[in-house]
Each structure stands twice: as structure tokens, then as C-alpha cells.
Design a protein around this motif. Structure first.
Motif, PDB file in Angstrom:
ATOM      1  N   ILE A 424       0.847  -1.183   0.000  1.00  0.00           N
ATOM      2  CA  ILE A 424       0.000   0.000   0.000  1.00  0.00           C
ATOM      3  C   ILE A 424       0.887   1.239   0.000  1.00  0.00           C
ATOM      4  O   ILE A 424       1.798   1.357   0.826  1.00  0.00           O
ATOM      5  N   ALA A 425       0.649   2.148  -0.941  1.00  0.00           N
ATOM      6  CA  ALA A 425       1.453   3.360  -0.993  1.00  0.00           C
ATOM      7  C   ALA A 425       0.825   4.444  -0.122  1.00  0.00           C
ATOM      8  O   ALA A 425       1.514   5.146   0.616  1.00  0.00           O
ATOM      9  N   LYS A 426      -0.503   4.573  -0.219  1.00  0.00           N
ATOM     10  CA  LYS A 426      -1.154   5.693   0.445  1.00  0.00           C
ATOM     11  C   LYS A 426      -2.643   5.422   0.611  1.00  0.00           C
ATOM     12  O   LYS A 426      -3.277   4.902  -0.304  1.00  0.00           O
ATOM     13  N   VAL A 427      -3.149   5.762   1.786  1.00  0.00           N
ATOM     14  CA  VAL A 427      -4.594   5.619   2.034  1.00  0.00           C
ATOM     15  C   VAL A 427      -5.104   6.937   2.593  1.00  0.00           C
ATOM     16  O   VAL A 427      -4.526   7.475   3.544  1.00  0.00           O
ATOM     17  N   TYR A 428      -6.139   7.474   2.001  1.00  0.00           N
ATOM     18  CA  TYR A 428      -6.635   8.789   2.450  1.00  0.00           C
ATOM     19  C   TYR A 428      -8.109   8.975   2.105  1.00  0.00           C
ATOM     20  O   TYR A 428      -8.665   8.271   1.263  1.00  0.00           O
ATOM     21  N   ASP A 429      -8.718   9.973   2.760  1.00  0.00           N
ATOM     22  CA  ASP A 429     -10.119  10.294   2.481  1.00  0.00           C
ATOM     23  C   ASP A 429     -10.232  10.949   1.117  1.00  0.00           C
ATOM     24  O   ASP A 429      -9.435  11.829   0.781  1.00  0.00           O
ATOM     25  N   LEU A 430     -11.258  10.540   0.350  1.00  0.00           N
ATOM     26  CA  LEU A 430     -11.456  11.162  -0.965  1.00  0.00           C
ATOM     27  C   LEU A 430     -11.752  12.657  -0.816  1.00  0.00           C
ATOM     28  O   LEU A 430     -11.322  13.470  -1.615  1.00  0.00           O
ATOM     29  N   THR A 431     -12.470  13.006   0.247  1.00  0.00           N
ATOM     30  CA  THR A 431     -12.842  14.419   0.427  1.00  0.00           C
ATOM     31  C   THR A 431     -11.682  15.257   0.947  1.00  0.00           C
ATOM     32  O   THR A 431     -11.727  16.475   0.898  1.00  0.00           O
ATOM     33  N   ASP A 432     -10.652  14.596   1.487  1.00  0.00           N
ATOM     34  CA  ASP A 432      -9.546  15.351   2.074  1.00  0.00           C
ATOM     35  C   ASP A 432      -8.293  14.486   2.026  1.00  0.00           C
ATOM     36  O   ASP A 432      -8.031  13.686   2.923  1.00  0.00           O
ATOM     37  N   SER A 433      -7.510  14.676   0.964  1.00  0.00           N
ATOM     38  CA  SER A 433      -6.353  13.785   0.771  1.00  0.00           C
ATOM     39  C   SER A 433      -5.300  13.988   1.866  1.00  0.00           C
ATOM     40  O   SER A 433      -4.383  13.179   2.021  1.00  0.00           O
ATOM     41  N   GLY A 434      -5.460  15.079   2.645  1.00  0.00           N
ATOM     42  CA  GLY A 434      -4.548  15.293   3.769  1.00  0.00           C
ATOM     43  C   GLY A 434      -4.884  14.384   4.937  1.00  0.00           C
ATOM     44  O   GLY A 434      -4.058  14.144   5.820  1.00  0.00           O
ATOM     45  N   ASN A 435      -6.086  13.887   4.936  1.00  0.00           N
ATOM     46  CA  ASN A 435      -6.500  12.993   6.021  1.00  0.00           C
ATOM     47  C   ASN A 435      -6.116  11.551   5.668  1.00  0.00           C
ATOM     48  O   ASN A 435      -6.868  10.835   5.013  1.00  0.00           O
ATOM     49  N   THR A 436      -4.933  11.166   6.078  1.00  0.00           N
ATOM     50  CA  THR A 436      -4.409   9.854   5.674  1.00  0.00           C
ATOM     51  C   THR A 436      -4.570   8.811   6.775  1.00  0.00           C
ATOM     52  O   THR A 436      -4.808   9.141   7.930  1.00  0.00           O
ATOM     53  N   TYR A 437      -4.428   7.554   6.393  1.00  0.00           N
ATOM     54  CA  TYR A 437      -4.524   6.441   7.345  1.00  0.00           C
ATOM     55  C   TYR A 437      -3.236   5.638   7.274  1.00  0.00           C
ATOM     56  O   TYR A 437      -2.629   5.511   6.220  1.00  0.00           O
ATOM     57  N   GLU A 438      -2.837   5.102   8.410  1.00  0.00           N
ATOM     58  CA  GLU A 438      -1.691   4.205   8.458  1.00  0.00           C
ATOM     59  C   GLU A 438      -2.246   2.791   8.579  1.00  0.00           C
ATOM     60  O   GLU A 438      -2.580   2.352   9.675  1.00  0.00           O
ATOM     61  N   PRO A 439      -2.385   2.081   7.473  1.00  0.00           N
ATOM     62  CA  PRO A 439      -2.982   0.750   7.586  1.00  0.00           C
ATOM     63  C   PRO A 439      -2.114  -0.179   8.432  1.00  0.00           C
ATOM     64  O   PRO A 439      -0.883  -0.148   8.323  1.00  0.00           O
ATOM     65  N   GLU A 440      -2.738  -0.949   9.283  1.00  0.00           N
ATOM     66  CA  GLU A 440      -2.010  -1.893  10.120  1.00  0.00           C
ATOM     67  C   GLU A 440      -1.957  -3.233   9.390  1.00  0.00           C
ATOM     68  O   GLU A 440      -2.982  -3.770   8.994  1.00  0.00           O
ATOM     69  N   GLU A 441      -0.756  -3.738   9.226  1.00  0.00           N
ATOM     70  CA  GLU A 441      -0.627  -5.027   8.558  1.00  0.00           C
ATOM     71  C   GLU A 441      -1.156  -6.128   9.485  1.00  0.00           C
ATOM     72  O   GLU A 441      -0.763  -6.201  10.646  1.00  0.00           O
ATOM     73  N   ALA A 442      -2.061  -6.946   8.974  1.00  0.00           N
ATOM     74  CA  ALA A 442      -2.651  -7.988   9.824  1.00  0.00           C
ATOM     75  C   ALA A 442      -2.171  -9.368   9.415  1.00  0.00           C
ATOM     76  O   ALA A 442      -2.110 -10.287  10.224  1.00  0.00           O
ATOM     77  N   HIS A 443      -1.849  -9.512   8.149  1.00  0.00           N
ATOM     78  CA  HIS A 443      -1.433 -10.827   7.659  1.00  0.00           C
ATOM     79  C   HIS A 443      -0.753 -10.644   6.305  1.00  0.00           C
ATOM     80  O   HIS A 443      -1.127  -9.761   5.548  1.00  0.00           O
ATOM     81  N   ARG A 444       0.226 -11.505   6.064  1.00  0.00           N
ATOM     82  CA  ARG A 444       0.847 -11.477   4.733  1.00  0.00           C
ATOM     83  C   ARG A 444       0.899 -12.885   4.173  1.00  0.00           C
ATOM     84  O   ARG A 444       1.142 -13.832   4.904  1.00  0.00           O
ATOM     85  N   SER A 445       0.640 -12.982   2.900  1.00  0.00           N
ATOM     86  CA  SER A 445       0.738 -14.297   2.282  1.00  0.00           C
ATOM     87  C   SER A 445       1.118 -14.119   0.826  1.00  0.00           C
ATOM     88  O   SER A 445       0.569 -13.266   0.134  1.00  0.00           O
ATOM     89  N   LYS A 446       2.092 -14.919   0.405  1.00  0.00           N
ATOM     90  CA  LYS A 446       2.545 -14.845  -0.990  1.00  0.00           C
ATOM     91  C   LYS A 446       1.465 -15.351  -1.943  1.00  0.00           C
ATOM     92  O   LYS A 446       1.469 -15.054  -3.128  1.00  0.00           O
ATOM     93  N   THR A 447       0.542 -16.164  -1.408  1.00  0.00           N
ATOM     94  CA  THR A 447      -0.479 -16.753  -2.284  1.00  0.00           C
ATOM     95  C   THR A 447      -1.846 -16.088  -2.136  1.00  0.00           C
ATOM     96  O   THR A 447      -2.525 -15.822  -3.118  1.00  0.00           O
ATOM     97  N   ASP A 448      -2.247 -15.806  -0.882  1.00  0.00           N
ATOM     98  CA  ASP A 448      -3.600 -15.265  -0.652  1.00  0.00           C
ATOM     99  C   ASP A 448      -3.667 -13.750  -0.760  1.00  0.00           C
ATOM    100  O   ASP A 448      -4.745 -13.183  -0.878  1.00  0.00           O
ATOM    101  N   GLY A 449      -2.568 -13.099  -0.619  1.00  0.00           N
ATOM    102  CA  GLY A 449      -2.590 -11.637  -0.594  1.00  0.00           C
ATOM    103  C   GLY A 449      -2.331 -11.117   0.800  1.00  0.00           C
ATOM    104  O   GLY A 449      -2.283 -11.865   1.771  1.00  0.00           O
ATOM    105  N   ASN A 450      -2.151  -9.808   0.877  1.00  0.00           N
ATOM    106  CA  ASN A 450      -1.787  -9.176   2.138  1.00  0.00           C
ATOM    107  C   ASN A 450      -2.994  -8.493   2.758  1.00  0.00           C
ATOM    108  O   ASN A 450      -3.714  -7.776   2.090  1.00  0.00           O
ATOM    109  N   GLU A 451      -3.156  -8.743   4.052  1.00  0.00           N
ATOM    110  CA  GLU A 451      -4.332  -8.211   4.729  1.00  0.00           C
ATOM    111  C   GLU A 451      -3.943  -7.037   5.614  1.00  0.00           C
ATOM    112  O   GLU A 451      -2.955  -7.107   6.339  1.00  0.00           O
ATOM    113  N   TYR A 452      -4.742  -5.989   5.542  1.00  0.00           N
ATOM    114  CA  TYR A 452      -4.489  -4.803   6.362  1.00  0.00           C
ATOM    115  C   TYR A 452      -5.760  -4.393   7.067  1.00  0.00           C
ATOM    116  O   TYR A 452      -6.864  -4.719   6.644  1.00  0.00           O
TER     117      TYR A 452
END
Ligand code: H76
Length: 486
Positions: A424-452
Motif C-alpha cells: 500500500i502506498a497511500k490511504v486517504y479520504d477522498l474528500t480530504d487527501s490530507g486525512n491519511t490512514y496508516e494501515p495496520e498489517e494484519a497478515h501477509r501471504s505470498k499466495t492469498d494476498g496481504n491483509e491490512y
């Protein structure tokens, strides 16, 4: 290998090639009956006009005709069916209905006002009823007297509408009913006797003439939306309907016609005897939506939706549940998230006014769209696992993901699973790109994908859009995520 084996292989290959040439895009596994009047194309259309269609996101449907005058009542009685079907009700004599045109004089009709409202709502296309099952034409067709030209209103309402919508940049599509209760040659069942057959032939000519007339008279319109094509008589006309469709398409390159127009020679509708979609997009999603991407089989489709359960034309007394703007916004988002368009119906009254309930909905949807349209326009199925908090759309133009949140979990944590090999490069509100989120990594998998987990601080009062920009794989995390051994 023996020479003989080579020969057999060679022959097989030749046959396969021939089959593929006949059905471009077909996989060799496709079970196929040979059809003259089945699908003439496999897979999505790729031309510019269809690309435009695919990107609309939101459309408007208009049902407007003589049925708007009784508005779901006759002689003081309430008609419980769909208002535009009132002529088929025992309580309304056909003769009464067939004389309604003498009263059609919509004093409040203002095509520009309808178009302005649709534009404000965020609609990018409109489907207008040129003729519903009653047979009444809102354009001055030269093939029947049962038209707007013979009402006190006299003017060509269709032209006014086409011009008004064109002027605000909303693409126009023409709804056309094959059922025509006013034409004496129209039949629902297959005509048996010679006389019957002859009058049905006259009806077929009439239908073809009206369609050509529409395309010629309104050259800026983009497509035809067919209805009332389920009659046995029409289904039995595979050869005629196929050649008529070819003629219409030849008249107007780029013309868009859905899966409702014609059946194949075995009477299969929407999907032919091989399971292939007939026409440019699937037109079976009426007052219902798919829930999973598999249900749309990789096809284009649109959903046409009523505000109450089943009222298209004006009914003065809506009963039962009336959808709210939030419900409709959710339906629209779901449609786009599953690769479709959402078309909301409006039924103006007999004076040409749009009822206050619809005006309110248009305004509320429009307010949401003004802020959030990026999540709807030019977007497609994101290819990510569906989550319970809402829907994910993806921009065809920028590749950005839009997380449209309708149900915030009590934990406030929105789960998202992105494709293996991406970060994930960047997560933010569409109405306010200054309002960003720091996604917390919950799980990683080379096959299933990465969960945040994306943690929301407060519960939004409106459907909320969060933008997610993905990146290439980031460095391996220090935490080891092991698969459970069971
Ligand atoms: C049945 C039927 C018709 N198809 C919907 C799109 C409405 O026009 C309804 O009257």
C-alpha cells in the motif's frame, strides 16, 4: 511419434482452427451447437462507444406516457399494479385508456429542467420511453396516428428531451416496447391462421419502420433499450429480428443494443443455446442486483431500478417501501463494484412534472456524487475480496482503489486484502487527501494476498469513500505469518 499420429494431430488442429475462426475469442473447450442467430461476438465489445457506456456508472430511466394521466387510479379506484400497465386492468375499459391521448397536454413539461436535474444528480446517460406497451409514441411517428402529434400538446416531446439532454452532455438511449397494444397486427402468441400471419407481418414491418425512423430522426442517440420481447410470437422470429438488428447496426455504427432484443433459433433469450450473451450487454438485471462477480460472467450489464418496489410510470400513491437515497447510492456502488451501471427510474406525472420524492432523491444522490463521483465514474470491479463494510471499486484510468464504506464495524477496523505481491502506498479520504490512514498489517501471504486493517476514528454519517493507492511489494515483514497446521 508415428506418422499417422502426426496426421491425426494435424487434422484435429485444422478443425480447431476452423472452430476458433467461426467464434473469435472462443476457447477450444467451449461446447458449441452451430447457430445462425446466436451471439455474433464473444466477450466484451472494445470500441470507444462501448467503452464510454461501460464508464457511465450512473444513468437515469424515464417512463413517461399516457399512463401518467390516470396515475394508478381509475374511477376513484386504486390500481395495485405498475402504473404503466393500468390499461390491462379490468377496472379500466380499453376505450377509456385509448382516449387518454385527447387529454395529453403537459403544462409543466420542461425538458431542460429534467435534463438539468439529471445532470445535477450525476447521471451520464438517460433511457427514455419512446413508446411503452400501450403503443403511444411521444414522437410524431409517421407510421401511426397514435402519437403525441395528435394530442393537444402537439409537439415532439422526444426531440425536446434529446436536445435538452444532449445540451448538458448526457447520452441518450431510446426505450422501445415491442409489445404494442394499439397495433391491430400485434400478437403475443405465434399467429396460426393465414390472416393472423399476414397481420403479424404488417406489425413486423411497422416495428422495423418505427425503429429506423427513430434512428434517422434522432441521430445523436447512442442506443436502443428494448422491452416486451418475451412474447412467443417475437421469440419465434429469430431470423427476422437478427437481420433487423444487423440493419439497425449498419445504419448507426457504434449503436448499443442489449440482450433483450432477440432470441436465437431455439428460442433462447439473453444467452444463446451455447450460453453466450446475445447483444452488447446483459439486460436481465431489472429491479435486482448480482452479489458476486461470477454472476455476471465477464459481461457488461446494467441494472434498472425503481424507487418503490415496482412502479415505473407515474403512480400518485406509492405504497410499500420507498427506497432512500442511501439505499440507492449503495445499489449504485454495488453495481459499479461488480462491473455494471446503475440506472434509476423517474416517472414524471401527467403534467410533465417530476414528483417531489424523486426530486429529493435526485438532489441527495447528486450531493453525494459531487463529492464522491471518482469512486463511481470510470470504475470497475477491483478484483479484491469482498468485505462486509462495503464495496471496492477501481478506476480504469488511474488504477486507484475506492473503498466505499456503508457498514462500519463496531471495532472501527476496515479489513482489506490486497493482491499478493503488492503493498500500500497511500490511504486517504477522498474528500480530504490530507486525512491519511496508516494501515495496520494484519497478515501477509505470498499466495492469498496481504491483509491490512484501516482504523476509522469516527463513524461517518454518510457513505464514505477512502482512496487506496497500491504499490509494488514492500520488504518482507519481520513478523512471521505461518499458515495454521490443522
Ligand atoms: C414488465 C415490464 C416493463 N419493463 C420495465 C422496464 C417497465 O417498463 C415495465 O412496465
Amino acid at each position: 511419434m508415428k506418422k499417422q499420429t502426426y496426421l491425426i494431430l494435424f487434422l484435429c488442429l485444422g478443425m480447431l482452427q476452423e472452430a476458433i475462426a467461426q467464434f473469435p475469442g472462443a476457447s477450444s473447450q467451449r461446447s458449441s451447437v452451430s447457430l445462425k442467430h446466436g451471439a455474433h461476438r464473444l466477450g466484451k465489445r472494445t470500441d470507444a462507444q462501448m467503452e464510454t457506456w461501460r464508464n457511465y456508472g450512473l444513468g437515469q430511466f424515464i417512463h413517461w406516457g399516457l399512463y401518467a394521466i390516470p396515475g394508478g387510479h381509475w374511477n376513484g379506484k386504486y390500481y395495485p399494479g405498475a402504473a404503466e400497465w393500468i390499461r390491462s386492468w379490468n377496472e379500466m375499459p380499453n376505450e377509456d385508456y385509448d382516449n387518454l391521448y385527447k387529454q395529453f397536454d403537459p403544462k409543466h413539461f420542461d425538458a431542460k429542467a429534467w435534463a438539468a436535474q439529471a445532470k445535477d444528480m450525476g447521471a451520464r446517460y438517460v433511457i427514455i420511453t419512446t413508446k411503452h406497451h400501450d403503443g403511444f409514441c411521444i414522437w410524431p411517428s409517421k407510421y401511426t396516428d397514435y402519437t403525441i402529434a395528435n394530442t393537444p400538446y402537439k409537439n415532439d416531446a422526444l426531440k425536446e428531451l434529446v436536445d435538452a439532454y444532449d445540451a448538458v452532455g448526457i447520452d441518450v438511449y431510446l426505450y422501445f416496447s415491442i409489445i404494442d397494444w394499439n397495433h391491430n397486427g400485434y400478437r403475443s402468441g405465434v399467429p396460426e391462421s393465414g390472416d393472423e400471419k399476414q397481420s403479424y407481418e404488417a406489425f413486423k414491418d411497422f416495428t422495423a419502420n418505427q425503429l429506423k425512423e427513430l434512428l434517422t430522426t434522432y441521430p445523436t442517440t447512442k442506443g436502443l433499450w428494448f422491452d416486451g420481447t418475451w412474447d412467443k410470437a417475437w421469440i419465434a422470429e429469430a431470423e427476422f429480428t437478427d437481420s433487423l438488428e444487423a440493419e439497425l447496426r449498419a445504419m448507426r455504427p457504434g449503436l448499443i443494443i442489449g440482450s433483450r432484443f432477440r432470441a436465437d433459433e431455439n428460442g433462447r433469450r439473453h444467452f444463446d443455446s451455447n450460453g453466450d450473451l446475445i447483444g452488447d450487454y446483459e439486460q436481465g438485471w431489472e429491479r435486482k442486483l448480482p452479489t458476486r462477480i461470477e454472476e455476471v460472467h465477464g459481461n457488461d450489464w446494467d441494472c434498472v431500478m425503481t424507487v418503490p418496489e415496482n412502479q415505473w410510470g407515474y403512480h400518485s400513491d406509492w405504497r410499500g417501501h420507498v427506497k432512500t437515497s442511501t439505499e440507492l447510492i449503495e445499489m449504485m456502488t454495488r453495481a459499479v463494484a461488480l462491473d455494471g451501471n446503475f440506472v434509476l427510474n423517474f416517472g414524471p406525472d401527467g403534467q410533465g412534472a417530476i414528483r417531489p420524492e424523486e426530486t429529493k432523491l435526485a438532489k441527495e444522490i447528486g450531493e453525494w456524487m459531487k463529492v464522491n463521483h471518482e469512486a463511481i465514474y470510470d470504475c470497475e470491479y477491483a478484483g479484491l475480496e469482498k468485505q462486509d463494510w462495503g464495496y471496492i471499486t477501481k478506476s480504469r484510468k488511474t488504477g486507484k482503489y475506492y473503498l466505499v464504506v456503508f457498514n462500519v464495524p463496531i471495532s472501527g477496523a476496515l479489513k482489506i486484502k490486497i493482491a499478493p505481491g503488492t503493498g500500500i502506498a497511500k490511504v486517504y479520504d477522498l474528500t480530504d487527501s490530507g486525512n491519511t490512514y496508516e494501515p495496520e498489517e494484519a497478515h501477509r501471504s505470498k499466495t492469498d494476498g496481504n491483509e491490512y486493517l484501516i482504523h476509522l476514528e469516527e463513524k461517518p454519517s454518510q457513505p464514505k469513500v477512502i482512496v487506496l493507492e497500491s504499490s509494488g511489494e514492500k520488504a518482507d515483514s519481520e513478523v512471521l505469518y505461518e499458515k495454521a497446521k490443522t
